[in-house]
Write an enzyme that holds these catalytic residues in place. Structure first.
Site, PDB file in Angstrom:
ATOM      1  N   ASP A  38       0.881  -1.199   0.090  1.00 53.26           N
ATOM      2  CA  ASP A  38       0.071  -0.146  -0.154  1.00 53.26           C
ATOM      3  C   ASP A  38       0.770   1.155  -0.095  1.00 53.26           C
ATOM      4  O   ASP A  38       2.134   1.072   0.107  1.00 53.26           O
ATOM      5  CB  ASP A  38      -0.894  -0.025   1.419  1.00 53.26           C
ATOM      6  N   ASP A  40      -0.309   5.372   1.067  1.00 57.02           N
ATOM      7  CA  ASP A  40      -0.347   6.318   1.893  1.00 57.02           C
ATOM      8  C   ASP A  40      -0.359   5.693   3.494  1.00 57.02           C
ATOM      9  O   ASP A  40      -1.109   4.408   3.767  1.00 57.02           O
ATOM     10  CB  ASP A  40      -1.580   6.783   1.859  1.00 57.02           C
TER      11      ASP A  40
HETATM   12  P1  TMP Z   1      -3.898   4.165   0.486  1.00 60.91           P
HETATM   13  O1  TMP Z   1      -4.601   3.157  -0.372  1.00 60.91           O
HETATM   14  O2  TMP Z   1      -2.583   4.591  -0.515  1.00 60.91           O
HETATM   15  O3  TMP Z   1      -3.477   3.969   1.678  1.00 60.91           O
HETATM   16  O4  TMP Z   1      -4.865   5.656   0.172  1.00 60.91           O
HETATM   17  C1  TMP Z   1      -5.922   5.855   0.845  1.00 60.91           C
HETATM   18  C2  TMP Z   1      -6.018   6.608   1.689  1.00 60.91           C
HETATM   19  O5  TMP Z   1      -6.400   7.741   1.452  1.00 60.91           O
HETATM   20  C3  TMP Z   1      -6.959   6.460   2.878  1.00 60.91           C
HETATM   21  O6  TMP Z   1      -6.421   6.061   4.107  1.00 60.91           O
HETATM   22  C4  TMP Z   1      -7.944   7.531   3.115  1.00 60.91           C
HETATM   23  C5  TMP Z   1      -7.059   8.612   2.326  1.00 60.91           C
HETATM   24  N1  TMP Z   1      -7.923   9.756   1.828  1.00 60.91           N
HETATM   25  C6  TMP Z   1      -7.739  11.207   2.215  1.00 60.91           C
HETATM   26  O7  TMP Z   1      -6.889  11.181   3.247  1.00 60.91           O
HETATM   27  N2  TMP Z   1      -8.406  11.958   1.598  1.00 60.91           N
HETATM   28  C7  TMP Z   1      -9.416  11.960   0.735  1.00 60.91           C
HETATM   29  O8  TMP Z   1     -10.158  12.637   0.201  1.00 60.91           O
HETATM   30  C8  TMP Z   1      -9.889  10.387   0.540  1.00 60.91           C
HETATM   31  C9  TMP Z   1     -10.735  10.019  -0.783  1.00 60.91           C
HETATM   32  C10 TMP Z   1      -9.174   9.441   0.903  1.00 60.91           C
HETATM   33 MG    MG Z   2      -2.846   3.268   3.578  1.00 61.94          MG
END
Ligand code: TMP
Ligand code: MG
Length: 289
Positions: A38, A40
């Protein structure tokens, strides 16, 4: 075993099983290994000096690319939906439509802002995003050993790529599945491409990319890195899987969620902002101990 697995941040429900998986993967050799991670809050830090670090979406949210009104609306969405994302008392089936709602609303708000493609590099450079400590070793070592790294993210692909590019680690062994922006011929954002990836549909995303996993069919041993329970499905497209070791970063709401992470991830890293443990495991599996 690997000494780093005794670090204070490491929790395992079944250390014996972890040992067995590692031994079996070591025996099979690093030419049978692929890494699926993953992005974030897994490859990037959750917090630095007590302050939260941004996700791909947050980078845009806090940038000059969008109006203050839009920033406000995105923040409201985050405040409403993020607690739902991490609420361990609600079943995933109940959360899925709400996550689709969050991503759809956020992407609609961004598309209405007429974002320019050539500004993305600038906003990433000016952001407070940080890859986890030890990221260079992680990316460079996998590259040197020709081990494929799939970054599977519900974030924004264009931002994610810019982050690893600026960090100097977007090597040829890296492949990204994510939500990509679609720009018109003048470079203005008009939509997001393809099927939406949100936090709880990574299984569907994996199954849509059979071509990638077909290419990697000689690598049935998987190291999976995630920070959400939704990340556990990232390897569902892997063909004829032999072994999988799942490493989960538990960054937030530790007490409420610890048991569910211990039940699903083989190795749980609690409030650990570094790549120390994944790196130690990677070095072990490539014979560099
Ligand atoms: P990931 O799959 O790379 O972890 O990314 C998803 C992350 O993005 C999840 O933890 C929620 C975050 N997110 C935000 O911070 N702001 C937003 O507007 C959206 C739609 C998701
Ligand atoms: Mg994540």
């Amino acid at each position: 075993m690997i000494p780093e697995l005794s670090n204070a941040s490491v929790f395992m429900k079944d250390p014996q099983r972890v040992q067995e998986i590692l031994e079996s993967m070591l025996k099979a050799g690093s030419n049978t290994l692929q890494v699926i991670s993953d992005f974030d809050m897994t490859l990037t830090r959750f917090a630095y000096n007590g302050k939260r670090c941004p996700t791909c979406h947050n980078i845009v949210e806090h940038s000059s690319l969008i109006s203050s009104d839009c920033t406000e609306k995105l923040k409201e969405l985050l405040n409403y939906y993020y607690p739902i994302e991490i609420d361990s008392s609600r079943p995933v089936e109940e959360k899925i439509p709400l996550m689709v709602e969050w991503w759809t609303k956020a992407h609609k708000l961004l598309v209405d802002q007429r974002i320019k493609k050539d500004m993305l590099a600038v906003v990433v450079r000016e952001s407070e995003v940080m890859l986890r400590e030890g990221y260079q070793l992680f990316f460079n070592h996998l590259h040197e050993h020709s081990i494929p790294l799939l970054i599977f993210s519900a974030g924004i692909g264009d931002i994610l790529e810019e982050i690893i590019l600026q960090a100097g680690v977007f090597h040829s062994n890296v492949k990204v599945f994510s939500n990509y922006m679609d720009f018109d011929e003048t470079g203005l954002l008009t939509a997001f491409k393809g099927e939406l990836i949100h936090i709880y549909n990574k299984r569907e995303g994996a199954l849509l990319n059979t071509g990638h996993f077909q290419e990697l069919r000689t690598r049935p041993n998987v190291l999976l890195l995630g920070d959400s329970l939704g990340d556990l499905n990232m390897a569902d497209g892997v063909q004829d899987m032999e072994n999988i070791l799942k490493i989960g970063f538990l960054n937030d709401k530790v007490e409420e969620r610890k048991q569910s992470y211990l039940d699903t991830y083989d190795v749980v890293l609690v409030k650990d902002e570094t790549m120390e443990v994944p790196n130690a495991i990677m070095l072990y599996l490539t014979g560099n101990k």
